[in-house]
Write a protein that holds these residues in place. Structure first.
Motif, PDB file in Angstrom:
ATOM      1  N   GLN A  24      16.190 -14.588 -45.065  1.00  0.00           N
ATOM      2  CA  GLN A  24      15.769 -15.963 -44.799  1.00  0.00           C
ATOM      3  C   GLN A  24      15.820 -16.226 -43.299  1.00  0.00           C
ATOM      4  O   GLN A  24      16.868 -16.519 -42.745  1.00  0.00           O
ATOM      5  CB  GLN A  24      16.646 -16.971 -45.543  1.00  0.00           C
ATOM      6  CG  GLN A  24      16.149 -18.402 -45.409  1.00  0.00           C
ATOM      7  CD  GLN A  24      17.042 -19.400 -46.106  1.00  0.00           C
ATOM      8  OE1 GLN A  24      18.268 -19.321 -46.037  1.00  0.00           O
ATOM      9  NE2 GLN A  24      16.422 -20.362 -46.789  1.00  0.00           N
ATOM     10  N   ARG A  42      13.042 -20.694 -42.951  1.00  0.00           N
ATOM     11  CA  ARG A  42      13.589 -21.066 -44.258  1.00  0.00           C
ATOM     12  C   ARG A  42      12.935 -20.304 -45.427  1.00  0.00           C
ATOM     13  O   ARG A  42      13.412 -20.362 -46.546  1.00  0.00           O
ATOM     14  CB  ARG A  42      13.439 -22.584 -44.474  1.00  0.00           C
ATOM     15  CG  ARG A  42      14.380 -23.206 -45.470  1.00  0.00           C
ATOM     16  CD  ARG A  42      14.322 -24.717 -45.371  1.00  0.00           C
ATOM     17  NE  ARG A  42      13.063 -25.262 -45.813  1.00  0.00           N
ATOM     18  CZ  ARG A  42      12.684 -26.524 -45.556  1.00  0.00           C
ATOM     19  NH1 ARG A  42      13.437 -27.311 -44.829  1.00  0.00           N
ATOM     20  NH2 ARG A  42      11.518 -26.972 -45.996  1.00  0.00           N
ATOM     21  N   GLN A  43      11.840 -19.631 -45.174  1.00  0.00           N
ATOM     22  CA  GLN A  43      11.159 -18.897 -46.233  1.00  0.00           C
ATOM     23  C   GLN A  43      12.029 -17.743 -46.725  1.00  0.00           C
ATOM     24  O   GLN A  43      12.603 -17.007 -45.940  1.00  0.00           O
ATOM     25  CB  GLN A  43       9.826 -18.345 -45.722  1.00  0.00           C
ATOM     26  CG  GLN A  43       9.013 -17.596 -46.752  1.00  0.00           C
ATOM     27  CD  GLN A  43       8.482 -18.488 -47.853  1.00  0.00           C
ATOM     28  OE1 GLN A  43       7.930 -19.536 -47.600  1.00  0.00           O
ATOM     29  NE2 GLN A  43       8.656 -18.062 -49.090  1.00  0.00           N
ATOM     30  N   MET A  44      12.137 -17.575 -48.017  1.00  0.00           N
ATOM     31  CA  MET A  44      12.881 -16.461 -48.624  1.00  0.00           C
ATOM     32  C   MET A  44      11.932 -15.286 -48.809  1.00  0.00           C
ATOM     33  O   MET A  44      10.908 -15.406 -49.482  1.00  0.00           O
ATOM     34  CB  MET A  44      13.454 -16.877 -49.970  1.00  0.00           C
ATOM     35  CG  MET A  44      14.527 -17.950 -49.869  1.00  0.00           C
ATOM     36  SD  MET A  44      16.076 -17.317 -49.227  1.00  0.00           S
ATOM     37  CE  MET A  44      16.639 -16.358 -50.623  1.00  0.00           C
TER      38      MET A  44
END
Lengths: 117, 112
Positions: A39, A43-45
């Motif tokens: 991450q 914030r993107q997983m």
């Protein structure tokens, strides 16, 4: 209940060096999946790597590899030739194969990796 | 190539207000999930839906409700928001077989 433990809240590495992030898990199951997610500050997983428990061979994805020790219930992530873009929070996750309540994925609390230039 | 789409991306609520987080996936996945992420706590499962028409509680379901509207959509509702629900919320969907989750971009919710 399955638990996933990441014992290193924070780690740092010099650019171009190698770093290993630790993960242990507790389960009575024999067939399951293990994952490492990244991450970044966006914030993107992002899935980094996946390991099926029935496979003895450790998974690799370019500079990322794992050391899967089934008997020890250990699943560490090795990042080689670290790059500035590797700086992120890394989460270890576990999932039993099959359906029913096994649809759940359990995550560790994460390790924040800093890459120093 | 949208994958998993969540709306809204940011929201500020007052205590006691209600709101719904929307999630849609275009990958034809059967399973969908709602997680919350809090500092030092990792990702904790709120609710999941193994398939269309079914929903189940995760680790932290109190204060939330969900609806699996159809195969594509899975919404999370806060009926009476509390400051303890200040968090980043992630929707995810999962393909069968590999177990891998595909995540949305997250929704940051602040409850004052």
């Amino acid at each position: 209940a399955q638990t996933v433990t990441q014992s290193q809240p924070e780690m740092s590495v010099q650019e171009a060096e190698t770093v290993t992030l630790s993960c242990t898990y507790d389960t009575s199951e024999s067939d399951y999946y293990l994952f490492w997610y990244k991450q970044p500050p966006s914030r993107q997983m992002i899935l980094v790597i996946r390991q099926e428990a029935y496979k003895q061979q450790n998974a690799t994805e370019n500079r990322f590899s794992v050391n899967f020790q089934k008997a020890a219930k250990s699943f560490s992530l090795k990042i080689s030739d670290s790059q500035l873009g590797d700086a992120a929070m890394y989460f270890c996750a576990y999932k039993v194969t099959g359906g029913g309540s096994n649809y759940k994925l359990t995550f560790g609390k994460g390790t924040l990796l800093t890459v120093n230039p | 190539n949208a994958g998993v789409t969540q709306t809204p991306k940011f929201q500020v609520l007052k205590t006691g207000q209600s709101m719904t987080l929307q999630c849609a996936q275009d990958m034809n996945h059967n399973s969908m999930y709602w997680y919350r992420q809090d500092p030092g706590m990792g990702l904790r499962l709120i609710y999941y839906s193994a398939s269309e028409g079914t929903t189940d509680k995760g680790e932290v379901p109190n204060g939330y409700n969900v609806s699996r509207l159809n195969k594509r959509e899975f919404s999370l509702r806060l009926e009476s928001a509390a400051p303890s629900q200040t968090s980043v919320y992630f929707c995810a969907s999962r393909t069968t077989g590999t177990g891998e989750l595909f995540f949305g971009e997250g929704s940051r919710l602040t409850v004052l």
